[in-house]
Design an enzyme around this catalytic site. Structure first.
Site, short mmCIF file in Angstrom:
data_model
loop_
_atom_site.label_atom_id
_atom_site.label_comp_id
_atom_site.label_asym_id
_atom_site.label_seq_id
_atom_site.Cartn_x
_atom_site.Cartn_y
_atom_site.Cartn_z
CG ASP A 272 60.05 33.13 -68.92
OD1 ASP A 272 61.21 33.47 -69.26
OD2 ASP A 272 59.66 33.14 -67.74
CG ASN B 151 59.11 32.03 -63.72
OD1 ASN B 151 59.04 32.53 -64.84
ND2 ASN B 151 60.23 32.00 -63.03
CD GLU C 67 64.78 33.35 -63.07
OE1 GLU C 67 64.38 32.18 -62.95
OE2 GLU C 67 64.04 34.25 -63.43
#
Ligand SMILES: Nc1ncnc2c1ncn2CCCCCNC(=O)c1cc(-c2ccc(F)cc2)cc(O)c1O
Ligand SMILES: [Mg+2]
Length: 214
Positions: free
Chosen positions: A141, A170, A199
């Site tokens: 991440d 992502n 998100e």
């Protein structure tokens, strides 16, 4: 002087979450990001997918690349078995200061080792510095253009074993096209896409789960 978004996020945790209660810390951050200010935590929707993968893998050793404020660090660590360890790497020292306090508020310091520095520098030193043999689970991440080089580096350093799981955030937004192409086409991985949303938004994003086949 003006506060930063991570500082305001920490204040929301300390105001609204119960000390020693990781789920209340997660909830307080999600509420802050939905009601006050967007921030790049993995979030509640993708967070549920993360939870299910962590519970399924039941890892003894976890590596997280990109701590930010510690949201996913707390989510993962709250699901680990008693003697399991999570090492999380954060490049930005200001974010590391916040993340340490979020982790402490959740009462998870004993399970988590937060290391400051760049993934490319630390991955080759994992074995000698932390006595790690291999990682059962890696959560990617961090910088999106580091997913692929760091995965190759983990392979070269022998940090992955047959069955190690890579879970990458992502892969659609902001996107990690070279990483996706690699794990989806390499004979050394079995990959699966979990469609979700960026998100706290309606924008498409997802997590890619890849099993290292050795
Ligand atoms: N130990 C280490 N080694 C290397 N890099 C390291 C590191 N530790 C930290 N970093 C540096 C990571 C910086 C943050 C990475 N995450 C991101 O950049 C990120 C961006 C978005 C986003 C999406 C849409 C938008 F419009 C805007 C932003 C969403 C996300 O879920 C993201 O994770
Ligand atoms: Mg992310």
């Amino acid at each position: 002087t003006q506060s930063t978004r991570p500082q305001r996020m920490l204040a929301a945790v300390q105001k609204n979450a119960t000390r020693g209660d990781p789920r209340s810390v997660v909830k307080a951050i999600d509420q802050f990001c939905r009601q006050k200010e967007w921030a790049m935590n993995v979030g509640d929707e993708k967070g549920c997918i993360l939870d299910s993968v962590v519970s399924e893998v039941n890892p003894a050793t976890v590596l997280e690349l990109g701590t930010y404020c510690g949201y996913s660090t707390v989510r993962i660590a709250s699901l680990l078995p008693p003697h399991a360890k999570l090492i999380t790497l954060e490049f930005n020292p200001d974010n590391a200061v916040i993340a340490r306090q979020v982790i402490a508020w959740a009462g998870l310091e004993d399970k988590i080792q937060l290391v400051e520095g760049a993934s490319g520098d630390w991955i080759p030193k994992m074995k000698e510095e932390f006595g790690v043999k291999t990682f059962d689970l890696v959560f990617l991440d961090h910088w999106k253009d580091r997913y692929l080089p760091d995965t190759k580096l983990m392979e070269e350093c022998g940090l992955l074993r047959k069955g190690s799981i890579l879970l990458a955030d992502n892969v659609i937004c902001p996107g990690t096209p070279d990483y996706l192409e690699y794990v989806r086409n390499s004979p050394r991985y079995k990959s699966q896409y979990f469609k979700s949303h960026l998100e706290y938004t309606k924008v498409e994003d997802g997590l890619e789960k890849s099993v290292f086949l050795g």
